[in-house]
Design a protein around this motif. Structure first.
Motif, PDB file in Angstrom:
ATOM      1  N   SER A   1       0.821  -1.208   0.000  1.00 43.90           N
ATOM      2  CA  SER A   1       0.000   0.000   0.000  1.00 43.90           C
ATOM      3  C   SER A   1       0.863   1.269   0.000  1.00 43.90           C
ATOM      4  O   SER A   1       2.065   1.230   0.268  1.00 43.90           O
ATOM      5  N   GLU A   2       0.228   2.374  -0.316  1.00 36.75           N
ATOM      6  CA  GLU A   2       0.884   3.687  -0.398  1.00 36.75           C
ATOM      7  C   GLU A   2       1.691   3.993   0.863  1.00 36.75           C
ATOM      8  O   GLU A   2       1.192   3.841   1.972  1.00 36.75           O
ATOM      9  N   GLY A   3       2.937   4.398   0.685  1.00 35.03           N
ATOM     10  CA  GLY A   3       3.791   4.793   1.810  1.00 35.03           C
ATOM     11  C   GLY A   3       4.398   3.639   2.579  1.00 35.03           C
ATOM     12  O   GLY A   3       5.076   3.861   3.583  1.00 35.03           O
ATOM     13  N   ALA A   4       4.177   2.412   2.145  1.00 35.25           N
ATOM     14  CA  ALA A   4       4.695   1.252   2.873  1.00 35.25           C
ATOM     15  C   ALA A   4       6.225   1.221   2.831  1.00 35.25           C
ATOM     16  O   ALA A   4       6.837   1.591   1.833  1.00 35.25           O
ATOM     17  N   GLU A   5       6.810   0.788   3.943  1.00 30.82           N
ATOM     18  CA  GLU A   5       8.264   0.677   4.063  1.00 30.82           C
ATOM     19  C   GLU A   5       8.626  -0.646   4.711  1.00 30.82           C
ATOM     20  O   GLU A   5       7.839  -1.205   5.471  1.00 30.82           O
ATOM     21  N   VAL A   6       9.840  -1.100   4.415  1.00 32.66           N
ATOM     22  CA  VAL A   6      10.402  -2.263   5.089  1.00 32.66           C
ATOM     23  C   VAL A   6      11.637  -1.788   5.843  1.00 32.66           C
ATOM     24  O   VAL A   6      12.522  -1.155   5.273  1.00 32.66           O
ATOM     25  N   MET A   7      11.663  -2.086   7.122  1.00 29.07           N
ATOM     26  CA  MET A   7      12.784  -1.724   7.975  1.00 29.07           C
ATOM     27  C   MET A   7      13.374  -3.012   8.539  1.00 29.07           C
ATOM     28  O   MET A   7      12.636  -3.910   8.930  1.00 29.07           O
ATOM     29  N   GLU A   8      14.688  -3.103   8.544  1.00 30.09           N
ATOM     30  CA  GLU A   8      15.352  -4.197   9.247  1.00 30.09           C
ATOM     31  C   GLU A   8      16.022  -3.586  10.458  1.00 30.09           C
ATOM     32  O   GLU A   8      16.695  -2.560  10.350  1.00 30.09           O
ATOM     33  N   ALA A   9      15.795  -4.208  11.616  1.00 27.36           N
ATOM     34  CA  ALA A   9      16.266  -3.629  12.875  1.00 27.36           C
ATOM     35  C   ALA A   9      16.789  -4.718  13.801  1.00 27.36           C
ATOM     36  O   ALA A   9      16.369  -5.870  13.733  1.00 27.36           O
ATOM     37  N   ASP A  10      17.712  -4.314  14.663  1.00 29.38           N
ATOM     38  CA  ASP A  10      18.231  -5.174  15.720  1.00 29.38           C
ATOM     39  C   ASP A  10      17.782  -4.617  17.058  1.00 29.38           C
ATOM     40  O   ASP A  10      17.852  -3.408  17.279  1.00 29.38           O
ATOM     41  N   LEU A  11      17.336  -5.490  17.935  1.00 31.52           N
ATOM     42  CA  LEU A  11      17.047  -5.128  19.317  1.00 31.52           C
ATOM     43  C   LEU A  11      17.920  -5.988  20.213  1.00 31.52           C
ATOM     44  O   LEU A  11      18.139  -7.169  19.916  1.00 31.52           O
ATOM     45  N   VAL A  12      18.413  -5.403  21.289  1.00 26.96           N
ATOM     46  CA  VAL A  12      19.117  -6.168  22.311  1.00 26.96           C
ATOM     47  C   VAL A  12      18.184  -6.253  23.508  1.00 26.96           C
ATOM     48  O   VAL A  12      17.784  -5.240  24.071  1.00 26.96           O
ATOM     49  N   ILE A  13      17.830  -7.486  23.854  1.00 26.33           N
ATOM     50  CA  ILE A  13      16.931  -7.750  24.971  1.00 26.33           C
ATOM     51  C   ILE A  13      17.765  -8.229  26.141  1.00 26.33           C
ATOM     52  O   ILE A  13      18.601  -9.116  26.000  1.00 26.33           O
ATOM     53  N   SER A  14      17.529  -7.628  27.305  1.00 32.11           N
ATOM     54  CA  SER A  14      18.277  -7.984  28.505  1.00 32.11           C
ATOM     55  C   SER A  14      17.286  -8.286  29.622  1.00 32.11           C
ATOM     56  O   SER A  14      16.480  -7.433  30.004  1.00 32.11           O
ATOM     57  N   PHE A  15      17.313  -9.519  30.122  1.00 31.72           N
ATOM     58  CA  PHE A  15      16.407  -9.952  31.189  1.00 31.72           C
ATOM     59  C   PHE A  15      17.189 -10.866  32.121  1.00 31.72           C
ATOM     60  O   PHE A  15      17.574 -11.965  31.736  1.00 31.72           O
ATOM     61  N   LYS A  16      17.457 -10.369  33.332  1.00 34.02           N
ATOM     62  CA  LYS A  16      18.274 -11.087  34.326  1.00 34.02           C
ATOM     63  C   LYS A  16      19.619 -11.455  33.697  1.00 34.02           C
ATOM     64  O   LYS A  16      20.321 -10.580  33.251  1.00 34.02           O
TER      65      LYS A  16
ATOM     66  N   PHE B   1      20.046 -13.193  30.979  1.00 27.49           N
ATOM     67  CA  PHE B   1      19.840 -13.362  29.542  1.00 27.49           C
ATOM     68  C   PHE B   1      20.047 -12.018  28.838  1.00 27.49           C
ATOM     69  O   PHE B   1      19.452 -11.013  29.196  1.00 27.49           O
ATOM     70  N   ARG B   2      20.915 -11.991  27.833  1.00 28.95           N
ATOM     71  CA  ARG B   2      21.121 -10.800  27.011  1.00 28.95           C
ATOM     72  C   ARG B   2      21.368 -11.274  25.589  1.00 28.95           C
ATOM     73  O   ARG B   2      22.356 -11.946  25.322  1.00 28.95           O
ATOM     74  N   GLU B   3      20.460 -10.953  24.709  1.00 28.74           N
ATOM     75  CA  GLU B   3      20.529 -11.430  23.334  1.00 28.74           C
ATOM     76  C   GLU B   3      20.159 -10.332  22.355  1.00 28.74           C
ATOM     77  O   GLU B   3      19.304  -9.498  22.629  1.00 28.74           O
ATOM     78  N   ARG B   4      20.799 -10.392  21.191  1.00 23.80           N
ATOM     79  CA  ARG B   4      20.447  -9.516  20.086  1.00 23.80           C
ATOM     80  C   ARG B   4      19.606 -10.342  19.115  1.00 23.80           C
ATOM     81  O   ARG B   4      19.864 -11.520  18.905  1.00 23.80           O
ATOM     82  N   PHE B   5      18.573  -9.723  18.573  1.00 19.68           N
ATOM     83  CA  PHE B   5      17.851 -10.388  17.504  1.00 19.68           C
ATOM     84  C   PHE B   5      17.479  -9.374  16.440  1.00 19.68           C
ATOM     85  O   PHE B   5      17.294  -8.190  16.716  1.00 19.68           O
ATOM     86  N   GLY B   6      17.429  -9.868  15.225  1.00 17.01           N
ATOM     87  CA  GLY B   6      17.075  -9.023  14.092  1.00 17.01           C
ATOM     88  C   GLY B   6      15.676  -9.336  13.624  1.00 17.01           C
ATOM     89  O   GLY B   6      15.210 -10.471  13.716  1.00 17.01           O
ATOM     90  N   SER B   7      15.006  -8.311  13.125  1.00 20.25           N
ATOM     91  CA  SER B   7      13.668  -8.517  12.594  1.00 20.25           C
ATOM     92  C   SER B   7      13.424  -7.609  11.404  1.00 20.25           C
ATOM     93  O   SER B   7      14.084  -6.585  11.235  1.00 20.25           O
ATOM     94  N   ARG B   8      12.486  -8.029  10.590  1.00 22.42           N
ATOM     95  CA  ARG B   8      12.019  -7.232   9.459  1.00 22.42           C
ATOM     96  C   ARG B   8      10.680  -6.646   9.879  1.00 22.42           C
ATOM     97  O   ARG B   8       9.771  -7.381  10.264  1.00 22.42           O
ATOM     98  N   VAL B   9      10.580  -5.344   9.798  1.00 19.29           N
ATOM     99  CA  VAL B   9       9.372  -4.638  10.198  1.00 19.29           C
ATOM    100  C   VAL B   9       8.761  -4.024   8.947  1.00 19.29           C
ATOM    101  O   VAL B   9       9.415  -3.241   8.258  1.00 19.29           O
ATOM    102  N   VAL B  10       7.533  -4.396   8.652  1.00 19.19           N
ATOM    103  CA  VAL B  10       6.830  -3.843   7.495  1.00 19.19           C
ATOM    104  C   VAL B  10       5.861  -2.793   8.021  1.00 19.19           C
ATOM    105  O   VAL B  10       4.962  -3.099   8.812  1.00 19.19           O
ATOM    106  N   LEU B  11       6.097  -1.562   7.605  1.00 15.54           N
ATOM    107  CA  LEU B  11       5.273  -0.429   8.019  1.00 15.54           C
ATOM    108  C   LEU B  11       4.235  -0.157   6.932  1.00 15.54           C
ATOM    109  O   LEU B  11       4.601   0.116   5.782  1.00 15.54           O
TER     110      LEU B  11
END
Length: 160
Positions: free
Chosen positions: A49-64, A66-76
């Motif tokens: 659709s109009e204005g749609a974008e694809v973003m690839e992003a990394d998040l670092v999650i830290s819980f106790k 546990f600390r991990e990086r994960f990548g995701s594809r975000v479709v806006l």
């Protein structure tokens, strides 16, 4: 294979909530357990659709411990009020999530959030399974609190 869905009415415009969720780079400022965020790339989403974008992003999650990086594809998909996320790499077997926002005729907006994932590590999967629903409620609550901090407690009309 934890799954969680939320359906909330918020006193903000759909555009305000959409912009808040789409701003992945700001997640470490307010989202629990998010230690870092990095946008790898951003490009137009062809054939969508109009204005749609694809973003690839990394998040670092830290819980106790546990600390991990994960990548995701975000479709806006701003014309649809939809944000879709799919897993690229990191500690999961899979991860998919979506946000849908729509203005309500009586004011405010309807927000629907869904997430479904599974960790590769069985022990981590069992640990997360125990606290998963509460953790997801805290995540959605963090977006609500962020909206209130950015847009105020009012109806969201004329703000932004």
């Amino acid at each position: 294979m934890p799954r969680h869905s939320e359906n909330r009415h918020l006193p903000y415009s759909a555009q305000q909530i959409y912009d808040l969720v789409a701003d992945v780079g700001r997640y470490p400022e307010f989202l629990p357990w998010t230690a870092a965020a990095r946008i790898r790339s951003r490009r137009p989403a062809t054939g969508r659709s109009e204005g749609a974008e694809v973003m690839e992003a990394d998040l670092v999650i830290s819980f106790k411990v546990f600390r991990e990086r994960f990548g995701s594809r975000v479709v806006l998909l701003p014309a649809e009020g939809r944000i879709e996320t799919e897993y690229l790499d990191g500690p999961f077997r899979y991860l998919v999530s979506s946000w849908d926002v729509a203005d309500r005729p009586e004011g405010g907006c309807q927000v629907r959030f869904h997430v479904d994932f599974e960790f590769r590590n069985a022990l981590l999967q069992r640990v997360i399974g125990v606290v998963f629903d509460e953790a997801m409620r805290r995540v959605v609550g963090a977006f609500e609190r962020r909206a209130k901090a950015l847009y105020g407690p009012a109806t969201g009309r004329g703000q932004g």
